[in-house]
Design a protein around this motif. Structure first.
Motif, PDB file in Angstrom:
ATOM      1  N   ASN A 136       0.848  -1.194   0.000  1.00 26.21           N
ATOM      2  CA  ASN A 136       0.000   0.000   0.000  1.00 26.21           C
ATOM      3  C   ASN A 136       0.882   1.242   0.000  1.00 26.21           C
ATOM      4  O   ASN A 136       1.580   1.523   0.984  1.00 26.21           O
ATOM      5  CB  ASN A 136      -0.904   0.024   1.237  1.00 26.21           C
ATOM      6  N   LYS A 137       0.890   1.987  -1.103  1.00 31.85           N
ATOM      7  CA  LYS A 137       1.664   3.211  -1.197  1.00 31.85           C
ATOM      8  C   LYS A 137       1.016   4.294  -0.341  1.00 31.85           C
ATOM      9  O   LYS A 137      -0.189   4.539  -0.439  1.00 31.85           O
ATOM     10  CB  LYS A 137       1.734   3.676  -2.657  1.00 31.85           C
ATOM     11  N   LEU A 138       1.811   4.943   0.516  1.00 34.08           N
ATOM     12  CA  LEU A 138       1.299   5.962   1.419  1.00 34.08           C
ATOM     13  C   LEU A 138       1.922   7.319   1.117  1.00 34.08           C
ATOM     14  O   LEU A 138       3.016   7.393   0.550  1.00 34.08           O
ATOM     15  CB  LEU A 138       1.593   5.569   2.878  1.00 34.08           C
ATOM     16  N   PRO A 139       1.259   8.415   1.504  1.00 39.00           N
ATOM     17  CA  PRO A 139       1.822   9.747   1.271  1.00 39.00           C
ATOM     18  C   PRO A 139       3.153   9.916   2.004  1.00 39.00           C
ATOM     19  O   PRO A 139       3.387   9.300   3.049  1.00 39.00           O
ATOM     20  CB  PRO A 139       0.758  10.688   1.848  1.00 39.00           C
ATOM     21  N   ALA A 140       4.001  10.768   1.464  1.00 40.73           N
ATOM     22  CA  ALA A 140       5.275  11.068   2.118  1.00 40.73           C
ATOM     23  C   ALA A 140       5.033  11.935   3.351  1.00 40.73           C
ATOM     24  O   ALA A 140       4.033  12.641   3.451  1.00 40.73           O
ATOM     25  CB  ALA A 140       6.206  11.783   1.136  1.00 40.73           C
ATOM     26  N   GLY A 141       5.975  11.862   4.279  1.00 38.86           N
ATOM     27  CA  GLY A 141       5.960  12.773   5.416  1.00 38.86           C
ATOM     28  C   GLY A 141       5.081  12.376   6.579  1.00 38.86           C
ATOM     29  O   GLY A 141       4.872  13.173   7.507  1.00 38.86           O
ATOM     30  N   LEU A 142       4.564  11.160   6.602  1.00 40.16           N
ATOM     31  CA  LEU A 142       3.738  10.728   7.722  1.00 40.16           C
ATOM     32  C   LEU A 142       4.606  10.471   8.950  1.00 40.16           C
ATOM     33  O   LEU A 142       5.695   9.913   8.847  1.00 40.16           O
ATOM     34  CB  LEU A 142       2.963   9.452   7.375  1.00 40.16           C
ATOM     35  N   VAL A 143       4.115  10.858  10.112  1.00 43.86           N
ATOM     36  CA  VAL A 143       4.866  10.675  11.350  1.00 43.86           C
ATOM     37  C   VAL A 143       4.328   9.463  12.109  1.00 43.86           C
ATOM     38  O   VAL A 143       3.285   8.895  11.754  1.00 43.86           O
ATOM     39  CB  VAL A 143       4.776  11.936  12.241  1.00 43.86           C
ATOM     40  N   GLN A 144       5.051   9.079  13.142  1.00 44.51           N
ATOM     41  CA  GLN A 144       4.620   7.954  13.977  1.00 44.51           C
ATOM     42  C   GLN A 144       3.209   8.188  14.499  1.00 44.51           C
ATOM     43  O   GLN A 144       2.871   9.261  14.979  1.00 44.51           O
ATOM     44  CB  GLN A 144       5.578   7.782  15.151  1.00 44.51           C
ATOM     45  N   CYS A 145       2.366   7.164  14.373  1.00 46.11           N
ATOM     46  CA  CYS A 145       0.978   7.177  14.862  1.00 46.11           C
ATOM     47  C   CYS A 145       0.064   8.132  14.088  1.00 46.11           C
ATOM     48  O   CYS A 145      -1.042   8.448  14.551  1.00 46.11           O
ATOM     49  CB  CYS A 145       0.907   7.491  16.359  1.00 46.11           C
ATOM     50  N   ALA A 146       0.492   8.564  12.911  1.00 45.14           N
ATOM     51  CA  ALA A 146      -0.364   9.416  12.092  1.00 45.14           C
ATOM     52  C   ALA A 146      -1.567   8.628  11.592  1.00 45.14           C
ATOM     53  O   ALA A 146      -1.481   7.432  11.304  1.00 45.14           O
ATOM     54  CB  ALA A 146       0.426   9.959  10.898  1.00 45.14           C
ATOM     55  N   ALA A 147      -2.698   9.320  11.475  1.00 45.98           N
ATOM     56  CA  ALA A 147      -3.874   8.706  10.871  1.00 45.98           C
ATOM     57  C   ALA A 147      -3.636   8.553   9.370  1.00 45.98           C
ATOM     58  O   ALA A 147      -3.156   9.485   8.713  1.00 45.98           O
ATOM     59  CB  ALA A 147      -5.108   9.561  11.131  1.00 45.98           C
ATOM     60  N   LEU A 148      -3.961   7.396   8.824  1.00 46.35           N
ATOM     61  CA  LEU A 148      -3.804   7.172   7.390  1.00 46.35           C
ATOM     62  C   LEU A 148      -4.981   7.797   6.640  1.00 46.35           C
ATOM     63  O   LEU A 148      -6.074   7.949   7.198  1.00 46.35           O
ATOM     64  CB  LEU A 148      -3.740   5.669   7.108  1.00 46.35           C
ATOM     65  N   PRO A 149      -4.764   8.171   5.374  1.00 46.23           N
ATOM     66  CA  PRO A 149      -5.859   8.776   4.600  1.00 46.23           C
ATOM     67  C   PRO A 149      -7.105   7.897   4.574  1.00 46.23           C
ATOM     68  O   PRO A 149      -8.231   8.387   4.619  1.00 46.23           O
ATOM     69  CB  PRO A 149      -5.252   8.940   3.206  1.00 46.23           C
ATOM     70  N   THR A 150      -6.897   6.591   4.517  1.00 53.22           N
ATOM     71  CA  THR A 150      -7.988   5.610   4.595  1.00 53.22           C
ATOM     72  C   THR A 150      -7.401   4.327   5.158  1.00 53.22           C
ATOM     73  O   THR A 150      -6.204   4.053   4.956  1.00 53.22           O
ATOM     74  CB  THR A 150      -8.615   5.363   3.203  1.00 53.22           C
ATOM     75  N   PRO A 151      -8.165   3.534   5.886  1.00 51.43           N
ATOM     76  CA  PRO A 151      -7.619   2.288   6.428  1.00 51.43           C
ATOM     77  C   PRO A 151      -7.089   1.381   5.327  1.00 51.43           C
ATOM     78  O   PRO A 151      -7.630   1.338   4.220  1.00 51.43           O
ATOM     79  CB  PRO A 151      -8.820   1.659   7.138  1.00 51.43           C
ATOM     80  N   ILE A 152      -6.015   0.656   5.633  1.00 51.08           N
ATOM     81  CA  ILE A 152      -5.391  -0.221   4.650  1.00 51.08           C
ATOM     82  C   ILE A 152      -5.387  -1.662   5.157  1.00 51.08           C
ATOM     83  O   ILE A 152      -5.345  -1.921   6.362  1.00 51.08           O
ATOM     84  CB  ILE A 152      -3.953   0.216   4.304  1.00 51.08           C
ATOM     85  N   PHE A 153      -5.439  -2.582   4.218  1.00 53.19           N
ATOM     86  CA  PHE A 153      -5.431  -4.019   4.503  1.00 53.19           C
ATOM     87  C   PHE A 153      -4.010  -4.522   4.354  1.00 53.19           C
ATOM     88  O   PHE A 153      -3.399  -4.377   3.287  1.00 53.19           O
ATOM     89  CB  PHE A 153      -6.368  -4.736   3.538  1.00 53.19           C
ATOM     90  N   THR A 154      -3.449  -5.104   5.422  1.00 57.80           N
ATOM     91  CA  THR A 154      -2.053  -5.541   5.406  1.00 57.80           C
ATOM     92  C   THR A 154      -1.960  -6.947   5.995  1.00 57.80           C
ATOM     93  O   THR A 154      -1.627  -7.117   7.166  1.00 57.80           O
ATOM     94  CB  THR A 154      -1.168  -4.570   6.222  1.00 57.80           C
TER      95      THR A 154
END
Length: 294
Positions: A136-154
């Protein structure tokens, strides 16, 4: 001896007269037409089962799972949380009260279905290295415990020993076929979103969680525990602050103490001090009270 307790009264082991398989926390007995899943008070950390238990932890996990099974409206394996009367006629079942699930037998699907709404744990480590989590490609610059743009399946493979391995849904598709793999993904995301919306009203963030599924005939069925502090990261919404680790309703005190007590994490783990046991129990109880109001 049917039951083994530690000095604090935690149930560490059961030995009932039925075929058994044992996990880190649960003892699973084959009753013939159904399974009896007993949640002990064992606690594990860093892939070791600790010599100390957390009194009543198994009862809290069982009550939490039943709460969610009743609420989610999805096909699941739970039949009852009552101790079968037939067992009470054979032996003392008092230690089992409140900590058993009688369930349908299901053929376990060999993947853990993990859903993440926030960036922490192994997901954070992979993101730092690749900018992705399990494909799942995520936006750059996310910090620890940041909320994701939408939940992801991993998803992760289920390991009998050692660590589970995080994989992409492509690996699931290769092993299970496209139809079943995408069905598991969709069910997992739906359950997570439903549970998260409810938990947020109770002041709890479900940062991530893992589900397990099995097959009963041709039906996909939610099995094992569901949305407990053992299978999920629960954070208090009122003190949530991205960019750092969050206080959580789980084994936090146990992990922190084990990481600072001098244990090498390669030999037999030490017993837990009474204050760590008490703090951990209080966190499990608080999570249940917050979620259920009971």
């Amino acid at each position: 001896m049917l039951y083994e307790f530690d000095d604090a009264g935690a149930l560490l082991k059961t030995d009932l007269p039925f075929p058994r398989r044992t996990g880190k926390v649960r003892d699973v007995y084959d009753l013939g037409e159904s399974l009896l899943i007993v949640s002990t008070d064992r606690i594990s950390a860093f892939d070791y089962i600790l010599p100390s238990g957390i009194p009543d932890k198994g009862r809290i996990l069982t009550k939490t799972s039943k709460f969610w099974f009743d609420r989610l409206g999805v096909r699941h394996h739970l039949i009852s949380t009552d101790v079968p009367e037939s067992l009470a006629k054979q032996f003392d079942t008092a230690p089992l009260v409140g900590r058993v699930m009688v369930t349908e037998k299901a053929s376990v699907i060999p993947f853990e279905c993990v859903v993440r709404g926030y960036l922490e744990g192994s997901g954070l480590q992979e993101y730092k290295q690749t900018g992705e989590v399990c494909g799942n490609k995520l936006p750059a610059g996310l910090v620890q415990c940041a909320a994701l743009p939408t939940p992801i399946f991993t998803p992760a493979t289920k390991a009998d020993e050692g660590h589970d391995e995080n994989v992409s849904i492509d690996r699931m598709i290769a092993d299970l076929g496209s139809e079943l793999a995408t069905d598991l993904r969709d069910k997992s995301l739906h359950i997570y979103k439903t549970a998260s919306a409810y938990a947020s009203q109770q002041g709890i963030i479900i940062a991530d969680t893992k589900f397990e599924f099995g097959m009963v005939g041709k039906e996909v069925v939610l099995i094992d525990e569901v949305l407990t502090p053992d299978s999920s990261r629960f954070w208090a919404a009122d003190v949530y602050q991205p960019g750092q680790a969050q206080p959580s309703f789980d084994k936090q005190f146990v992990r922190e103490w084990l990481s600072t007590c001098g244990w090498d994490k390669q030999s037999d783990p030490p017993s837990l001090p009474p204050e760590i046991i008490a703090k951990t129990k209080a966190k499990y109880e608080e999570a249940y009270r917050r979620l259920t109001g009971k």
